[in-house]
Design an enzyme around this catalytic site. Structure first.
Site, mmCIF file in Angstrom:
data_model
loop_
_atom_site.group_PDB
_atom_site.id
_atom_site.type_symbol
_atom_site.label_atom_id
_atom_site.label_comp_id
_atom_site.label_asym_id
_atom_site.label_seq_id
_atom_site.Cartn_x
_atom_site.Cartn_y
_atom_site.Cartn_z
ATOM 1 C CG HIS A 54 -48.638 -80.557 6.519
ATOM 2 N ND1 HIS A 54 -49.986 -80.803 6.648
ATOM 3 C CD2 HIS A 54 -48.399 -79.442 7.257
ATOM 4 C CE1 HIS A 54 -50.526 -79.882 7.416
ATOM 5 N NE2 HIS A 54 -49.589 -79.058 7.810
ATOM 6 C CG ASP A 95 -51.443 -83.835 5.619
ATOM 7 O OD1 ASP A 95 -50.312 -84.271 5.906
ATOM 8 O OD2 ASP A 95 -51.747 -82.632 5.719
ATOM 9 C CB SER A 114 -50.760 -78.105 10.548
ATOM 10 O OG SER A 114 -51.075 -77.398 9.394
#
Length: 443
Positions: A249, A296, A368
């Protein structure tokens, strides 16, 4: 017996020389400054042509909320040589061009054409002449013909190119996009002195003592005006291939324009700033799976080797499907200096993801893509999501909450592309340890 020893030493020395040669070749593509200083850095030029960036030409990268967005990216088409002020002294040419993006704390440049010659010198510096980036020359050229710089302090930045007259016709410099930093991402102006996330622990603190190598394996990644964290990941050949394990992402824009910041961390436990001068530019995307169909993750490979002077550590990994008994995260929360987080919570499985709560620390936007390590100091997860509302623009509210964090499972990503690159020997290894710059053995 003596003959065998002599032949063995001869082969070893030959291989050692080859290794050095290959290392030099690899370093030639890095965003590494080549030394020197700008010709006009200490001499103010008042009639430089300045180009003002049109803020109506913004590029929407549609970043995920877990990506820390520090800047806007604007579409431009600037041919540096055609638009610069030209000064000639004998057989030497100097091109000076100013770029202004009003109210920016810093400006970055993405070149879609970047070709320099052996004796050219390219610099970037603020109009007030308090810092400069450079020099760059043909050692910074890439086969892709592009290059992205780190952001340079100020909303008025000067580009200076010095080149011999007989090499000028071989120069190609065209700026494709400009990055306008509105958060002071490098802390040039000291606006980050108030710690963004005081519930995360500076990695230099004593709590990080058992994790020094893993700390050296975590980096910041900027993608245009967005930022995430990542790890440098080892492979079974232990050959220091510059693989980067990342979150899918976080992927946005061209991977060739990503900039990797190393060792952005404080030297003191209560410090709020770190080194700004270690970076590498450019990579390619090798494998990925999004959050809806996988864990992810994204595997990148830098288009440059990492200089030994950055003291990189290529972290180990485990593809065990057993829930780890310990979870330690290292990351750049809120794009801040490097932090470390701990928990005694039980790690549980939720499909493609591991989930748990941190007790000391929180994952927030900017974290992230960062790794979490198990009890054996091997990476087993990639930071993906959090069970909370996004607190922007008040990041302190993350610390006021206790919430679950989701990390993409390394073992699930293994069969989705990681094994091809991280086990080039087809060894079938279930786990490997990390390797530092002194951990290379020549067989």
């Amino acid at each position: 017996m003596l003959l065998i020893i002599w032949v063995t030493m001869l082969i070893y020395n030959m291989l050692k020389q080859l290794f050095i040669i290959f290392s030099i070749i690899g370093f030639s593509y890095a965003q590494i400054q080549q030394g020197g200083s700008p010709e006009y850095y200490d001499t103010r030029i008042n009639d430089i042509n300045f180009i003002e960036i049109d803020h109506n030409n913004s590029i929407d990268r549609n970043f995920h909320p877990m990506v820390f967005q520090f800047g806007n990216e604007y579409d431009v088409d600037i041919n540096v040589l055609n638009m610069a002020t030209l000064i000639q002294e004998g057989e030497n040419l100097t091109y000076l061009l100013g770029v202004e993006s009003r109210d920016a704390y810093a400006i970055g440049f993405n070149f879609n054409e970047f070709v320099l010659t052996e004796n050219s010198e390219l610099y970037f510096y603020d109009e007030d002449q308090t810092m400069f980036l450079g020099s760059f020359n043909n050692l910074n050229n890439k086969s892709t013909l592009d290059l992205t710089t780190s952001v340079i302090k100020s909303d008025r930045v000067i580009i200076e190119l010095n080149v011999p007259l007989d090499e000028a016709e071989n120069i190609r410099l065209n700026i494709d996009t400009v990055i306008h930093d509105y958060t002071d991402i490098k802390n040039y102006h000291g606006f980050s002195d108030l710690d963004r996330e005081d519930c995360n622990i500076n990695v230099i603190c004593e709590e990080g003592d058992d994790w020094r190598e893993q700390i050296d394996g975590v980096i910041r990644v900027t993608m245009g005006g967005g930022l995430c964290s990542a790890s440098i990941i080892n492979n079974t050949a232990n050959d220091r291939t510059p693989y980067v394990l990342f979150a899918d992402h976080c992927v946005g824009g061209s991977a060739s324009s990503y900039v990797f910041d190393f060792n952005y961390q404080s030297n003191t436990c209560n410090g709020t700033s770190g080194s700004l001068n270690q970076s590498v530019s450019g990579c390619v995307l090798l494998a990925s799976a999004d959050i809806n169909s996988g864990p992810d993750f994204a595997l990148l490979e830098m288009t440059s080797d990492i200089p030994d002077s950055y003291n990189p550590f290529y972290v180990g990994w485990s593809r065990s499907n057993n829930a780890p008994s310990e979870a330690v995260g290292i990351h750049h929360p809120g794009a801040d200096i490097k932090k470390i987080s701990f928990t005694n919570d039980t790690v549980s499985s939720n499909g493609y993801f591991w989930e748990f709560k941190y007790e000391d620390g929180r994952v927030i936007p900017g974290s992230s893509g960062s790794p979490f390590f198990d009890q054996d100091k091997r990476q087993v997860g990639i930071a993906s999501y959090i069970y909370t509302n996004y607190c922007d623009p008040s990041p302190d509210c993350y610390c006021d909450q206790q919430y679950d964090h989701g990390y993409g499972r390394f073992d699930m990503a293994w069969t989705m592309g990681l094994s091809t690159y991280l086990d080039p020997l087809n060894s079938g290894a279930e786990a490997i340890d990390g390797v530092g710059m002194s951990g290379i053995s020549i067989n």
